[in-house]
Design an enzyme around this catalytic site. Structure first.
Site, PDB file in Angstrom:
ATOM      1  N   ARG A 108       0.976  -1.296   0.080  1.00  0.00           N
ATOM      2  CA  ARG A 108      -0.113  -0.026   0.071  1.00  0.00           C
ATOM      3  C   ARG A 108       1.023   1.306  -0.024  1.00  0.00           C
ATOM      4  O   ARG A 108       1.994   1.496   0.893  1.00  0.00           O
ATOM      5  CB  ARG A 108      -0.828  -0.090   1.183  1.00  0.00           C
ATOM      6  CG  ARG A 108      -1.828  -0.729   1.173  1.00  0.00           C
ATOM      7  CD  ARG A 108      -3.028  -0.640   2.218  1.00  0.00           C
ATOM      8  NE  ARG A 108      -2.700   0.212   3.417  1.00  0.00           N
ATOM      9  CZ  ARG A 108      -3.669   0.652   4.108  1.00  0.00           C
ATOM     10  NH1 ARG A 108      -5.011   0.315   4.034  1.00  0.00           N
ATOM     11  NH2 ARG A 108      -3.217   1.307   5.287  1.00  0.00           N
ATOM     12  N   THR A 112      -1.840   7.233  -0.147  1.00  0.00           N
ATOM     13  CA  THR A 112      -2.933   7.103  -0.938  1.00  0.00           C
ATOM     14  C   THR A 112      -3.843   5.780  -0.349  1.00  0.00           C
ATOM     15  O   THR A 112      -5.072   5.502  -0.654  1.00  0.00           O
ATOM     16  CB  THR A 112      -2.981   6.879  -2.364  1.00  0.00           C
ATOM     17  OG1 THR A 112      -2.070   5.706  -2.841  1.00  0.00           O
ATOM     18  CG2 THR A 112      -2.180   8.215  -3.095  1.00  0.00           C
ATOM     19  N   ASP A 204       0.470  -1.824  12.063  1.00  0.00           N
ATOM     20  CA  ASP A 204       0.786  -2.486  10.931  1.00  0.00           C
ATOM     21  C   ASP A 204       1.355  -4.142  11.079  1.00  0.00           C
ATOM     22  O   ASP A 204       2.011  -4.264  11.839  1.00  0.00           O
ATOM     23  CB  ASP A 204       2.021  -1.742  10.418  1.00  0.00           C
ATOM     24  CG  ASP A 204       2.507  -2.132   9.019  1.00  0.00           C
ATOM     25  OD1 ASP A 204       2.812  -3.303   8.958  1.00  0.00           O
ATOM     26  OD2 ASP A 204       2.686  -1.017   8.150  1.00  0.00           O
ATOM     27  N   ASP A 207       4.892  -5.150  10.065  1.00  0.00           N
ATOM     28  CA  ASP A 207       5.889  -4.542  10.727  1.00  0.00           C
ATOM     29  C   ASP A 207       6.126  -5.192  12.054  1.00  0.00           C
ATOM     30  O   ASP A 207       7.124  -5.622  12.373  1.00  0.00           O
ATOM     31  CB  ASP A 207       5.716  -2.904  10.853  1.00  0.00           C
ATOM     32  CG  ASP A 207       6.200  -2.152   9.794  1.00  0.00           C
ATOM     33  OD1 ASP A 207       6.705  -2.780   8.759  1.00  0.00           O
ATOM     34  OD2 ASP A 207       5.875  -1.126   9.700  1.00  0.00           O
TER      35      ASP A 207
HETATM   36  C1  PRP Z   1      -1.184  -4.439   4.476  1.00  0.00           C
HETATM   37  C2  PRP Z   1      -1.871  -5.952   4.932  1.00  0.00           C
HETATM   38  C3  PRP Z   1      -2.601  -6.024   3.684  1.00  0.00           C
HETATM   39  C4  PRP Z   1      -2.893  -4.528   3.279  1.00  0.00           C
HETATM   40  C5  PRP Z   1      -4.397  -4.361   3.746  1.00  0.00           C
HETATM   41  O1  PRP Z   1      -0.023  -4.747   3.664  1.00  0.00           O
HETATM   42  O2  PRP Z   1      -0.882  -6.892   4.827  1.00  0.00           O
HETATM   43  O3  PRP Z   1      -1.747  -6.595   2.621  1.00  0.00           O
HETATM   44  O4  PRP Z   1      -2.192  -3.636   4.077  1.00  0.00           O
HETATM   45  O5  PRP Z   1      -4.783  -3.230   3.209  1.00  0.00           O
HETATM   46  P1  PRP Z   1      -5.911  -2.711   2.093  1.00  0.00           P
HETATM   47  O6  PRP Z   1      -7.136  -3.537   2.412  1.00  0.00           O
HETATM   48  O7  PRP Z   1      -6.263  -1.318   2.490  1.00  0.00           O
HETATM   49  O8  PRP Z   1      -5.302  -3.076   0.647  1.00  0.00           O
HETATM   50  P2  PRP Z   1       1.149  -3.698   3.529  1.00  0.00           P
HETATM   51  O9  PRP Z   1       0.970  -2.828   2.255  1.00  0.00           O
HETATM   52  O10 PRP Z   1       1.352  -2.757   4.770  1.00  0.00           O
HETATM   53  O11 PRP Z   1       2.442  -4.419   2.904  1.00  0.00           O
HETATM   54  P3  PRP Z   1       3.328  -5.552   4.005  1.00  0.00           P
HETATM   55  O12 PRP Z   1       2.282  -6.727   4.051  1.00  0.00           O
HETATM   56  O13 PRP Z   1       4.299  -5.757   3.168  1.00  0.00           O
HETATM   57  O14 PRP Z   1       3.379  -4.925   5.297  1.00  0.00           O
HETATM   58  N1  URA Z   2      -2.328  -2.983   7.121  1.00  0.00           N
HETATM   59  C1  URA Z   2      -2.186  -3.347   8.283  1.00  0.00           C
HETATM   60  O1  URA Z   2      -1.120  -3.974   8.700  1.00  0.00           O
HETATM   61  N2  URA Z   2      -2.837  -2.542   9.202  1.00  0.00           N
HETATM   62  C2  URA Z   2      -3.874  -1.769   8.989  1.00  0.00           C
HETATM   63  O2  URA Z   2      -4.654  -1.481   9.930  1.00  0.00           O
HETATM   64  C3  URA Z   2      -4.240  -1.465   7.781  1.00  0.00           C
HETATM   65  C4  URA Z   2      -3.335  -2.096   6.641  1.00  0.00           C
END
Ligand code: PRP
Ligand code: URA
Length: 212
Positions: A108, A112, A204, A207
């Site tokens: 993400r 945005t 997150d 993380d």
């Molecule tokens: C997070 C999570 C999902 C996404 C959810 O990923 O693991 O994949 O956000 O958000 P959405 O429903 O609004 O799309 P992130 O982009 O933080 O990447 P990561 O898994 O690499 O931490």
């Molecule tokens: N991704 C996450 O890891 N946490 C949230 O709350 C939203 C997106």
């Protein structure tokens, strides 16, 4: 295990899920504890998500007598959404050790909240396959939406989405765009904040799980 059923959404309710989710949500939880409880909660939700897999007869012999048992029949492909989905893949390994795995990498944009695809590698998908997409967080629904669209383009017809924590906004989006897809989750929280994070949520997930 009890569950709340809202159309094509199942919210798994189990004392162990409630307990582990509280640990995951607590900002003081260490990486070690976070991983352990993410594993527990993933396993219980994945048991619900695999509940409708079909089985077929298998004749075996116990040390004492012949026995007509059953073995899994459905072919499953699991698709973890990188990177947080890897946490749930580790949990699934004990149940489906030989499962085919497809990968999709989505990140993400911090401004945005739009998901951007940076990687994709899928096995051949047939209409008969059950494709289980795993990602702990369903926030806006953009990541699952992109993944489902990519899978449908490749021929997937039986798609199940599995998350640990979901936001009502994301659930609604997926129900509108993909009414044919089942969603299994451990919790449906209150709302998304201005940065599109789930509230109360757990922060997150990636993380916290990977200690970054
Ligand atoms: C997070 C999570 C999902 C996404 C959810 O990923 O693991 O994949 O956000 O958000 P959405 O429903 O609004 O799309 P992130 O982009 O933080 O990447 P990561 O898994 O690499 O931490
Ligand atoms: N991704 C996450 O890891 N946490 C949230 O709350 C939203 C997106």
């Amino acid at each position: 295990m009890t569950k709340t059923n809202r159309g094509n959404v199942i919210c798994v309710s189990h004392p162990l899920v409630e307990h582990s989710l509280t640990v995951l949500r607590d900002y003081r939880t260490t990486t070690e504890e976070f991983r352990r409880h993410a594993d527990t909660v993933s396993k219980i939700i994945l048991i619900e998500a695999t509940k409708h897999l079909s089985t077929k007869v298998k004749n075996i012999e116990t040390p004492l007598a012949p026995f007509t048992g059953r073995q899994l029949n459905d072919k499953v492909i699991v698709v973890p959404v990188l990177r947080a989905g890897l946490a749930m893949l580790i949990a699934l390994r004990d149940f489906l050790p030989a499962v085919s795995v497809g990968f999709i990498g989505l990140e993400r944009d911090e401004q945005t909240a739009q998901a951007r695809e940076y990687y994709q590698k899928m096995p051949k998908i047939f209409a008969s396959h059950i494709v289980m997409v795993i990602d702990p967080m369903l926030a806006t629904g953009g990541s699952f939406d992109n993944t489902v669209a990519a899978l449908k383009k490749k021929g997937a017809k039986r798609i199940v989405l599995v998350s640990i924590v979901s936001a009502p906004e994301g659930v609604k989006l997926l129900q509108e765009r993909h009414p044919d897809v089942m969603i299994i989750t451990g919790a449906i929280d209150d709302h998304l904040n201005a940065k599109k994070f789930i509230v109360p949520g757990l922060g997150d997930f990636g993380d916290r799980y990977f200690g970054t």
